[in-house]
Design a protein around this motif. Structure first.
Motif, PDB file in Angstrom:
ATOM      1  N   TYR A 178       0.898  -1.163  -0.009  1.00 21.89           N
ATOM      2  CA  TYR A 178      -0.017  -0.106  -0.079  1.00 21.89           C
ATOM      3  C   TYR A 178       0.911   1.313  -0.075  1.00 21.89           C
ATOM      4  O   TYR A 178       1.747   1.484   0.690  1.00 21.89           O
ATOM      5  N   GLN A 184      -3.233   3.266  -2.990  1.00 20.00           N
ATOM      6  CA  GLN A 184      -3.467   1.776  -3.555  1.00 20.00           C
ATOM      7  C   GLN A 184      -2.385   1.077  -3.162  1.00 20.00           C
ATOM      8  O   GLN A 184      -1.309   1.460  -2.758  1.00 20.00           O
ATOM      9  N   SER A 204      -6.779  -4.202   0.611  1.00 20.36           N
ATOM     10  CA  SER A 204      -6.221  -3.491  -0.542  1.00 20.36           C
ATOM     11  C   SER A 204      -6.632  -1.560  -0.452  1.00 20.36           C
ATOM     12  O   SER A 204      -7.428  -1.352   0.457  1.00 20.36           O
ATOM     13  N   GLU A 206      -7.754   1.462  -2.990  1.00 18.93           N
ATOM     14  CA  GLU A 206      -9.078   1.931  -3.789  1.00 18.93           C
ATOM     15  C   GLU A 206      -9.095   0.905  -5.134  1.00 18.93           C
ATOM     16  O   GLU A 206     -10.270   1.072  -5.668  1.00 18.93           O
ATOM     17  N   GLU A 207      -7.994   0.404  -5.483  1.00 20.59           N
ATOM     18  CA  GLU A 207      -7.977  -0.282  -6.688  1.00 20.59           C
ATOM     19  C   GLU A 207      -8.569  -1.592  -6.565  1.00 20.59           C
ATOM     20  O   GLU A 207      -8.891  -2.124  -5.440  1.00 20.59           O
TER      21      GLU A 207
END
Length: 220
Positions: A178, A184, A204, A206-207
């Motif tokens: 991260y 991300q 994870s 935002e992806e």
């Protein structure tokens, strides 16, 4: 300064006293005399680190894990297993007496585990990127220093196999740890196992993982 370790704390650290102030010291055992450096002074307690063990406990052994002194996950591994059980019972007894006024005569002996290693069926491990490779490990206690752990001896065999396979797939698809600026990357890997089946949770940013990566993970 020299301190005599009197008892064990709830997190497996040793506790000694300097002028009636408790000092919490990791990697030591009750009845040991140690030379320490005080690293943190609070109003009611101090923290310290060991410079030298002046007098060793008869229960001290060499930990089977090469990461034991770094990751902080198994502080009791430096003690004989029989002594570990005694310390756990004493901590339980003192807690029940203090908070629930339980008669200490009702507290039985701790039942030993048939397996000292390869018994844990779940893990929750932070991720980091080192030399362009996604890895799992642990942060040293009270620090931002990340320690990679290639193999954990208390994880059951299937759990370790799944962890390594998941990491391989994530690396094959170029996943990285991260990034707080980009928001991300992979934060944490959580795996739970029961009766030969395993659930994997990947925390994870935002992806989203692409379909190929998901299919490869599902094929493990």
């Amino acid at each position: 300064m020299k301190v005599k370790i009197i008892k064990m704390g709830i997190n497996g650290e040793g506790i000694g006293y300097v002028d009636r102030t408790p000092v919490f010291v990791p990697q030591v055992l009750p009845q040991e005399e140690v030379d320490i450096t005080v690293t943190q002074r609070q109003k009611r307690y101090w923290h310290g680190k060991v410079n030298r063990i002046v007098s060793k406990s008869k229960n001290r052994i060499k930990a089977d894990c090469p990461y034991q002194h770094k990751c902080g996950g198994c502080p009791l591994m430096i003690s004989r297993y029989e002594a570990q059980l005694e310390e756990k019972r004493e901590l339980l007894k003192q807690t029940l007496i203090k908070y629930a006024q339980v008669d200490p005569r009702l507290i039985k002996q701790v039942q030993p585990s048939p397996d000292l290693f390869a018994y844990r069926n779940q893990c929750k491990l932070p991720c980091a990127t080192v030399n362009g490779k996604l890895i799992t490990g642990m942060y040293l206690p009270n620090s931002n220093y990340f320690q990679e752990i290639n193999h954990c001896i208390i994880h059951e065999e299937g759990l370790e196999h799944i962890r390594k396979q998941v990491l391989k797939v994530l690396n094959d698809y170029g996943c990285r740890a991260y990034d707080y600026h980009r928001k991300q990357g992979i934060r944490t890997l959580i795996i739970r196992g029961f009766d030969g089946k395993y659930q994997v949770c990947i925390v994870s940013g935002e992806e989203e993982l692409n379909d190929g990566c998901v299919e490869a993970l599902m094929s493990i």
